[in-house]
Design an enzyme around this catalytic site. Structure first.
Site, PDB file in Angstrom:
ATOM      1  N   ARG A   1       0.853  -1.190   0.000  1.00 22.24           N
ATOM      2  CA  ARG A   1       0.000   0.000   0.000  1.00 22.24           C
ATOM      3  C   ARG A   1       0.892   1.245   0.000  1.00 22.24           C
ATOM      4  O   ARG A   1       1.963   1.264   0.631  1.00 22.24           O
ATOM      5  CB  ARG A   1      -0.884  -0.029   1.249  1.00 22.24           C
TER       6      ARG A   1
ATOM      7  N   ASN B   1      -5.997   4.010  -7.644  1.00 22.50           N
ATOM      8  CA  ASN B   1      -7.234   4.630  -7.171  1.00 22.50           C
ATOM      9  C   ASN B   1      -8.101   5.020  -8.378  1.00 22.50           C
ATOM     10  O   ASN B   1      -8.304   4.190  -9.239  1.00 22.50           O
ATOM     11  CB  ASN B   1      -6.973   5.796  -6.224  1.00 22.50           C
TER      12      ASN B   1
ATOM     13  N   GLY C   1     -13.646  -2.489  -7.494  1.00 23.22           N
ATOM     14  CA  GLY C   1     -15.032  -2.091  -7.211  1.00 23.22           C
ATOM     15  C   GLY C   1     -15.212  -1.199  -5.994  1.00 23.22           C
ATOM     16  O   GLY C   1     -16.334  -1.068  -5.501  1.00 23.22           O
TER      17      GLY C   1
ATOM     18  N   THR D   1      -9.159   0.109 -10.138  1.00 26.52           N
ATOM     19  CA  THR D   1      -8.402  -0.948  -9.448  1.00 26.52           C
ATOM     20  C   THR D   1      -8.465  -2.218 -10.301  1.00 26.52           C
ATOM     21  O   THR D   1      -9.234  -2.271 -11.265  1.00 26.52           O
ATOM     22  CB  THR D   1      -8.969  -1.187  -8.015  1.00 26.52           C
TER      23      THR D   1
ATOM     24  N   ASP E   1      -7.995   8.217  -0.261  1.00 25.49           N
ATOM     25  CA  ASP E   1      -8.564   7.137   0.558  1.00 25.49           C
ATOM     26  C   ASP E   1      -8.406   7.385   2.058  1.00 25.49           C
ATOM     27  O   ASP E   1      -8.928   6.626   2.873  1.00 25.49           O
ATOM     28  CB  ASP E   1      -7.932   5.785   0.185  1.00 25.49           C
TER      29      ASP E   1
HETATM   30  N1  GLY Z   1      -8.197   2.669  -3.851  1.00 22.86           N
HETATM   31  C1  GLY Z   1      -9.020   1.528  -3.812  1.00 22.86           C
HETATM   32  C2  GLY Z   1      -8.819   0.696  -2.591  1.00 22.86           C
HETATM   33  O1  GLY Z   1      -7.740   0.723  -2.042  1.00 22.86           O
HETATM   34  O2  GLY Z   1      -9.687   0.015  -2.145  1.00 22.86           O
END
Ligand code: GLY
Length: 562
Positions: free
Chosen positions: A98, A391, A462, A371, A413
């Site tokens: 991440r 994203n 999604g 995504t 996010d």
């Molecule tokens: N940016 C989409 C996710 O991390 O769920």
């Protein structure tokens, strides 16, 4: 009832007894399978498997290929989660790639003096970009789990970037939608709108700078991206537009190996993504609630009502409690405990939907439906389920000149208006507030289902609907003994606590079911089109058969078994 009549009863009621016919586990599948959203990505994985690579090599190859051929969905400038299972010793891990907030980031960087989010700042500016994690994951997974040199597994992606690939409808649609933002970045404009034109379907899209960056990564490993010329070009591009990245931010980036969230549903073991994903925890809470019902034996409208009520409660906790576990104390043990779920279950009525505003919590942010996800098993039974992202479409749309790397907009996010009390007086989203070096909360939910039937590897893009899509896939597999194909085809519905609506695909609920749900107080909302792009690989033990299936909703997916 005489025991021999039980299968007949099951047939009439339309369900099977999960696990009743547990088969001995074959030693290895003997075949490999890949389900990915683009044929070139699937073939990159196949090429690497045929060269003697394992599922982890193939995962690196597919991940990098998607970064080239699906530039709207993920990329070297983004991040992702690699859920891995190593067959020889059963080791299971999630490689957390991440993105992180740069060191100069601060809690209120996207809000004005009144605490209101400044439109666009966290979406299409350099401030929107977190420090990328995907390149570090490619190197780490290859080095720690693969068999082949990194150069071999990155070769297909380098070729696609150098030689080009054909523009396909979804890519063209994305380019059209994001044209203004992409054209505002000279490097993006040059790659995606050659000669200032929207490329025609079938035109070759070449990314020579991206090929060079991938080659540096192949030759120099982690340092090839996070230090030296690429890092300098990235930081220069970000700082030129008033962004916060420094060379130290890039040099300091590391993936984290995390223990997956493991829960049980009926006779299945569910292995999923831990925080900073919200997916595995929410999935475990929802499945623990549903564990208290025999869904297969219930009338379909009641079973759907119970699933929706479980979703409402599981989703409620996400925004309240979850965040980066290296920064905040996420009460994972409580949230995934069966007794916690029993308490939530006790509040469910079979005849009435609970209005969400009677269940205090906070509304989660809108999340990107872009995504991407792919699933892989190799002939030895090694598995990879990988979800990765920039994203929203093409991330921020900003490309650092000379790198071919699109900057993500993952900073969006993080919580909106952290610390500002919501309608319930709760101080919202502190767990997911921006802090230097912190990972933003995600919904990405790569998941394994291990049951007497066999193994399933699944995941999808999604946004917040990822979790309910994976949930419905798990239920289809465990309650319905579904094949990979049946799992991806299943019609979808979704409830995420707030807004308090039961969203469903056209045709997901027939009129009688819809009426029965409305009578219970659910507010139904049909989506304008189908959603999601589930990718499933299964290994069934009874006949030692491997199957791969891509979602019919995704136009380009390719599933391969060989
Ligand atoms: N940016 C989409 C996710 O991390 O769920």
């Amino acid at each position: 009832m005489p025991i021999f009549r039980l299968p007949v009863l099951c047939l009439i009621l339309g369900f099977t007894i999960a696990g009743a016919a547990a088969s001995p586990v074959p030693e290895r599948p003997g075949q490999a399978a890949i389900a990915s959203p683009h044929p070139l990505a699937t073939r990159a994985g196949e090429e690497v498997l045929r060269a003697g690579g394992n599922a982890f090599d193939a995962a690196v190859a597919v991940s990098a290929a998607l970064a080239v051929v699906e530039p709207y969905g993920s990329g070297l400038g983004g991040g992702g989660f690699f859920l891995l299972h190593r067959a020889e010793d059963g080791h299971q891990v999630m490689v957390d790639a991440r993105e992180t907030a740069p060191a100069a980031a601060h809690r209120d960087m996207f809000v004005d003096e009144q605490g209101a989010r400044i439109p666009g700042l966290s979406l299409d500016t350099v401030l929107a970009a977190g420090i990328p994690g995907l390149p570090a994951a490619l190197v780490h997974v290859s080095r720690e789990y693969g068999r082949l040199p990194l150069g071999t597994v990155l070769a297909p992606a380098i070729r696609y970037a150098e030689e080009g690939f054909e523009v396909y409808p979804r890519l063209r649609t994305g380019l059209e939608r994001k044209r203004a933002e992409l054209e505002a970045s000279p490097a993006s404009a040059e790659v995606f709108f050659p000669g200032g034109e929207l490329p025609a379907l079938g035109a070759l899209l070449r990314q020579p700078d991206l090929a060079r960056t991938l080659r540096r990564l192949a030759e120099q490993g982690h340092e090839g991206f996070y230090q030296g010329a690429v890092a300098e070009a990235l930081v220069a591009a970000v700082q030129a537009d008033g962004g916060l990245w420094t060379l130290e931010d890039l040099a300091g980036y590391r993936v984290v190996e995390r223990e997956p969230i493991v829960s049980r549903y009926r006779d299945a073991r569910i292995v999923s993504a831990p925080p900073p994903s919200s997916g595995g925890v929410a999935l475990a809470t929802i499945l623990n609630i549903l564990e208290g019902y025999d869904l297969a034996a219930k009338p379909a409208d009641l079973a759907t009502h119970l699933v929706v009520e479980a979703m409402r409660r599981g989703y409620r906790d996400r925004a309240l409690y979850l965040g980066d576990p290296d920064f905040v104390d996420v009460p994972v043990a409580r949230l995934v405990h069966p007794m916690y779920a029993a308490g939530l279950r006790a509040s469910i009525r079979t005849d009435r939907a609970l209005p969400s505003d009677l269940l205090p919590g906070i509304q989660a942010r809108e999340e990107a439906p872009q995504t991407t996800h792919f699933s892989i098993i190799d002939a030895d039974g090694n598995r990879a389920g990988v979800t990765q992202t920039l994203n929203f479409w093409f991330g921020s749309g900003i490309m650092a000149a000379g790198t071919g790397v699109l900057l993500n907009n993952e900073m969006d996010d993080f919580s909106a208006r952290p610390g500002v009390p919501d309608g319930f007086g709760l101080v919202t989203g502190l767990g997911n507030a921006i802090e230097p070096g912190k990972r933003m909360l995600s919904s990405m939910t790569p998941t394994f289902v291990e049951s007497p039937q066999g193994v399933a590897i699944l995941g999808t893009p999604g946004g917040s609907r990822i979790i309910s899509m994976v949930l419905l896939g798990v239920l289809a597999r465990v309650d319905g003994q579904a094949s990979a194909r049946e799992m991806v085809e299943r019609r979808r519905f979704h409830h995420q606590y707030l807004p308090d609506v039961l969203v469903h695909e056209p045709g997901a609920l027939d009129e009688a079911m819809a009426e029965a749900l409305r009578r219970r107080g659910h507010l139904l909302e049909e989506t304008t089109r189908d959603y999601g792009n589930l990718k499933v690989v299964t290994w069934d033990h009874a006949d030692n058969r491997v199957e791969a299936a891509t979602d019919p909703r995704g136009e380009m997916g390719e599933a391969l078994v060989y």
